[in-house]
Design a protein around this motif. Sequence first.
Motif, PDB file in Angstrom:
ATOM      1  N   SER A 146       0.842  -1.200   0.000  1.00 23.07           N
ATOM      2  CA  SER A 146       0.000   0.000   0.000  1.00 23.07           C
ATOM      3  C   SER A 146       0.876   1.249   0.000  1.00 23.07           C
ATOM      4  O   SER A 146       2.032   1.234   0.414  1.00 23.07           O
ATOM      5  CB  SER A 146      -0.931   0.002   1.215  1.00 23.07           C
ATOM      6  N   LEU A 419      -5.777   0.392  -4.184  1.00 18.82           N
ATOM      7  CA  LEU A 419      -4.862   0.509  -3.049  1.00 18.82           C
ATOM      8  C   LEU A 419      -5.022   1.856  -2.350  1.00 18.82           C
ATOM      9  O   LEU A 419      -4.938   1.953  -1.121  1.00 18.82           O
ATOM     10  CB  LEU A 419      -3.409   0.325  -3.510  1.00 18.82           C
ATOM     11  N   GLN A 420      -5.229   2.899  -3.131  1.00 15.98           N
ATOM     12  CA  GLN A 420      -5.401   4.225  -2.557  1.00 15.98           C
ATOM     13  C   GLN A 420      -6.724   4.358  -1.817  1.00 15.98           C
ATOM     14  O   GLN A 420      -6.807   5.061  -0.800  1.00 15.98           O
ATOM     15  CB  GLN A 420      -5.310   5.282  -3.668  1.00 15.98           C
ATOM     16  N   PHE A 423      -7.236   1.418   1.573  1.00 16.81           N
ATOM     17  CA  PHE A 423      -6.333   1.412   2.722  1.00 16.81           C
ATOM     18  C   PHE A 423      -6.283   2.788   3.351  1.00 16.81           C
ATOM     19  O   PHE A 423      -6.461   3.816   2.675  1.00 16.81           O
ATOM     20  CB  PHE A 423      -4.928   0.981   2.312  1.00 16.81           C
TER      21      PHE A 423
END
Length: 424
Positions: A146, A419-420, A423
């Motif tokens: 991440s 991912l942005q 997380f």
Amino acid sequence: MIMAEEKKNIPKLRFREFTGDNANAWELRKFFDNIERVIDFRGRTPKKLGMEWSDEGYIVLSALNVKDSYIDFTADVHYANQDLYDKWMVGNELYEGQVLFTTEAPMGNVAQVPDNRKYVLSQRTIAFNIDKKKVTNDFLAILLRSQNVQLTLKSLASGGTAQGVSQKSLSQLRVIVPINIKEQQKIGSFFRHLDELITLHQRMLDEYKTLKKTMLSKIFPKNGEKYPELRFFGFTDAWEQRKLGEIVEWSKGSGLSKDALNIQGIGVPVIHYADLYKFNSVQKEVIHWTMNDIGTKIPENNLLFPMSDVTPDGLARTSTVLQSNVKAGGDVLIAKLNKDILSTFMSYQINRNKNQILPLVTGTTVRHINSKSLSTLKVTVPGKNEQKYVGSILMRFDSLIALHQRELELLKTLKKTMLQQMFV
């Protein structure tokens, strides 16, 4: 999935079952609170044990093999025999799904052990034995990739050119994870499937590139020969050796500065000489247009060469553009092939033999090439039908390569976005 409210330690995007009344905030933890044991930071080599790598046996996994989310079994693979495995790995056995992490050169790559074969863990790569009550392997693998964790790892790294992290550095790492292990499982499973798709397309892309390279080495005659190693059924005649100057008419592009270009498709399709460094052997469409009435019209059945560059390799190339009514700017050398030679065929052949162009390049700081020197280039030509077959099969490979390249880029973009969003 639905968008979550902006709250501290809650990701923007969550699976539905973990929203609403179940929208628990994620928990800030020390990284090693999730880990029972690390294998291993000692960085041993066989020589320290008085042994050597073997020609076969157990596969050794090092930082060169651990790529972003997959294991590369083609990169500098070593093997360990039974004695070395017993001395090195007994008590530290790896298992399928276990998270591997590269500590240096390169630092921060993450992958998982792909199966239940026995592997040896080599230098600059560690494995984590997780606390199964606190974290899952699939989630840990994606957590380490991440954005926030990767940025933190870079801030904790030390060293010069080869940045690395130590066990002490990792002990300072803080991570934010879901308290609910089921949410971790859901996130981990989602990204594992996404990674599998990315790996599939990457593998297929690599295979098509390798197959095309093999075809290029066999589908054209070797230097000085008249017969290729690989032929389509029904073709038996010798290929004719010619010089490029015997089968083309030369002209040059004119004008066309970078300021006059646009990528919106407004005006006339044009080719700036710098575009040629981005083009394939066969380019179906241009990438620039202009509102200005400048440039030289490119004829059908063409070959295009850049005439100047700062490196010789930049000039060792050609392209044919299939789009009609395109104009060429300055520093573009245009070759119109005679009607018996197909540009799609000849472009692939010249690029396959690009090392023959390098001796023709002149200049020091800025390198140049011209029609007089390129006219001496030796080529071999079969009948037109065979040219058509050769060109079509290579164009098919390029289409497949482009398809998987686009799919790969889309999947990587999707993964980066997720991912942005998923997380904290």
